[in-house]
Design an enzyme around this catalytic site. Sequence first.
Site, short mmCIF file in Angstrom:
data_model
loop_
_atom_site.label_atom_id
_atom_site.label_comp_id
_atom_site.label_asym_id
_atom_site.label_seq_id
_atom_site.Cartn_x
_atom_site.Cartn_y
_atom_site.Cartn_z
N GLY A 163 0.84 -1.19 0.00
CA GLY A 163 0.00 0.00 0.00
C GLY A 163 0.87 1.24 0.00
O GLY A 163 1.97 1.26 -0.58
N SER A 164 0.43 2.26 0.74
CA SER A 164 1.05 3.58 0.64
C SER A 164 2.48 3.66 1.15
O SER A 164 3.19 4.62 0.83
CB SER A 164 0.20 4.61 1.39
OG SER A 164 -1.08 4.66 0.81
N VAL A 165 2.92 2.70 1.96
CA VAL A 165 4.33 2.80 2.42
C VAL A 165 5.28 2.66 1.23
O VAL A 165 6.41 3.13 1.27
CB VAL A 165 4.68 1.76 3.51
CG1 VAL A 165 4.01 2.13 4.82
CG2 VAL A 165 4.32 0.35 3.11
#
Lengths: 486, 477
Positions: free
Chosen positions: A217-219
């Site tokens: 995801g966003s990491v």
Amino acid sequence: MNRELTRVSALVLVMFLALFTSSSIIQSVQAESLNADQRNSRTIIDSFVVERGAILVDGQPIAQSVPSNDLYNWQREYTNGGLYAAVTGYNTLDQGNTGIEGAMNAELTGTSDSQFLSEIERLLTGRDPQGAAVSTTINAAAQQAAAEGIGDFTGAAVALDPETGEILAMYSSPTFDPNQMAVHDSQLVIDYYNQLEADPAAPLQNRAIGGDLYYPGSVFKMIVASAALKTGDYTLESEFDNPAELKLPQSSSVVKNSTEGQCGPVTDDKVDLETSIVYSCNIPFAQLAAELGEDTIAAEAQAYGFGQPLEIPMGVTPSSYPSDMSEANLMLTGFGQYDVRVTPMQMAMMSASIANDGTLMKPNLIDEIVTDNLTVVSDPQPEVFANPSTPGIASTLRESMEAGVDHGYADLAQIEGATVGGKTGTAENGTDNEPYNLWFTGYAEQDGKKVAVAVVVVPEENISGQGSNEIASPIAKSIMEAVLNS
Amino acid sequence: MTNALQTGVIRLQEATQSIRVRMRNPQKVRGVEAWLLVVAWAIAGGAIMMTQLGALGAIDATVLYLAGGLGLLTLAVHIVLRFVAREADPFLLPIVTVLNGLGIAQIYSIDIANGHEGWAADSIRQVAWTALAIVAAIIVLVVIRNHRVLTRYRYLSMFAAIGLILLPMVPGVGSTINGANVWISIGTFSFQPGEIAKIFLAIFFAGYLMTARESLSVAGKRILGLRLPRMRDLGPILIVWLLCMAVLVVQGDLGTGLLYFGLFTVMIYVATGRREWIIIGMVLVVLAVGVMFTLAQTHLSEAAGLGLGRASDRIDIWLNPFDQELFEQEYGGSGQIVRGLFGMAHGGMFGTGLGLGRPAITPQAADDFIFASLGEELGLVGVFAILALFFILVTRGLRIGFRGPDDFSKLLAVGLAFVIAIQVFIVVGGVTRVIPMTGLTLPFMASGGSSLLSNWIIIALLLRLSDSIRKTQEVDA
């Protein structure tokens, strides 16, 4: 007749030379690999006759052998077994070893090459054989914080010292009891093993370094941002279009930001890179991924360790970035969806290198190996694993991550008196509202002491208002605090 | 390569010759033997004692039975030699004593691991068999004062050999052990008559070839560039040999088949000096292997209860012993050979020490796999010493062949020496994967009475031959 006899004598000599050679090959050249064969019951029984070395955390044994009154002389005991199972692994009679028990088996049983001299000395003095103790880099307080923080969630946490690569915490949930794998009754061991295998939560998987791997995801945006900065064409002020929805090319799918609206607290037609990181917006990163292209992002991911073999000494499953993608899928990878798969270890390595001015130190679990007469057999020194970015890029990335903790979507990781940078992530697992992967990765620094961390948890079900910042950030915060306070 | 080897062998000959000159005095020869025997007792007794100390941590009376028994018996041979064969080779007896003693120590170590005691212990039985074997050897030495009498009994030997080989197939007498139908049972004792047959075969071959060697050397037709011997010369010996081989293949004892075959080829080559024999031999081996494979494929062998199926299994095991499926196969799998290899690797360079290893993990650790057991407990160093002792033993036998005064003694000496050499090669080669595994026992060391008895008789015959040579040469001088 003597001429023939001479030839027969030569034949006899050749026959015997063949036997001398074959015996030598088996007993010297091949001996090590034969002894290491999983089916070699002699090695297994031997490893129980010697006092297997202890595994230590902060000088205290988390695994040690105590005398037992049966055929095998020694019983393996794990103190706080569940807490450290991802580190120690287990040591069984004849069902194999995992974790440090497996990776450091030769040292623990005193049969590694580096222990050859003490083995000779032992032969001469007649002392009972004993394996060496393996001292780990684990910080007991950090490990405890990880376990308490993750609690009943499935998930994993890793904490690293960014400057040395020492692994300070490594926890995988749910865990198991290695003591039950060490009993001297193969049937009980097999029963327990089958029970663990049948458990849908897969407690035997070390999620921190292997298992099925996670969607980041966003990491993953930090790696895309790093790639962008490295091209020299982008800065934190670079601007992207800021619609509330973005239709993917040649696809019916639509990308939205997590707010379901435009990006940032003050909505505008354009949004810059820093705001996109701080508020974890997807649409700008989808555009950025398309602009950078698959090869640039793949190369950046590899620079941070994706696809690289790594032993800590246990093998870490390499994280992967997909290839030969359609543009729509490429855009999805910009915010860590589609088929990007990572270990928490890999994400901790990313943050560690950002905290360490772009230099990635090789993660390592072994502090030192000491024999029973206190001779240090091995004392691994910090090693540079790679240089994924430059001090300049790392500093820019830190600026955005620190802003994210200061006033963005990672603000629940704030620690009083410490500089904290971080990035949260919420990754979808499939299409129909399956529980998300809730991520936090980041670092903290206080009085020259540094720690990098990655946490991922998967809740039973998705609850509105219980996202990555609410759940993962506080866990990471408590792990980082434990390190900074010790 | 061959030249270098030949030079080596000739050097060896010269070296042993110079020793011989110094030991011209018969009294001196036996004196050397006495001293060597003392060393041999020390090694054998020490080994047995260390086994007990290693495994049990204490010494008790068992050592006395085992080491004392062997000591008294070999002393008896030495005394007999002083009367009936004063100039016999002084190295044979001490070497065989060491080998026999180390064998007993190793078997004893496995007995302790298996908890066998008293009459159930293979080591005690081994000493009893050694006693029987040595008594037989002494009888041979005392009765056969001149080896040339044996030439008279060459055809009797032939029939004796065939009879002994066929004996296990007689209903009521034979019994099948480990898939090989080569045993006879008398009470609780099993005996492999084929072991004794090899001596009779060697005597028959030597006697027959002595008389037939001239005619066998005469060339017959040329086929494919080979000068084949005439069929009528070939006939008798080939028939005997084929009979033996056929019986052995049916009985499923490939090791002994290979032994007879090697013995036959080497003796006929030495007798005639014709390399064609070796080529014919090779062709026959290839043919035999081909036939076995074909038969094994058809499963005819299993249906008929023949031993052929085992042969193809063994080649599989030889090539892929570490294959998981073969390893786990209960019958005819590679578990045994792989466990033997694990044992040898466990021993490494210096071994675990006698009584301190785990040889009993390997099935048949005391008989077919005693070499692996020795490798485990004595290490590569010990294995080298044992192989070197066997090599010296064989070269002493070949030396008798070199110096033999007549064709018969030359042929018999080389035949007997080669029997020992090829047994060692087949057994050790099988265990260490030089060749496929076949069922033979390591001479003097493996647990088992028939093998001990026959090999001690071979030693008695070699002692007799070496004594005759010296006597003849003294007369000549």
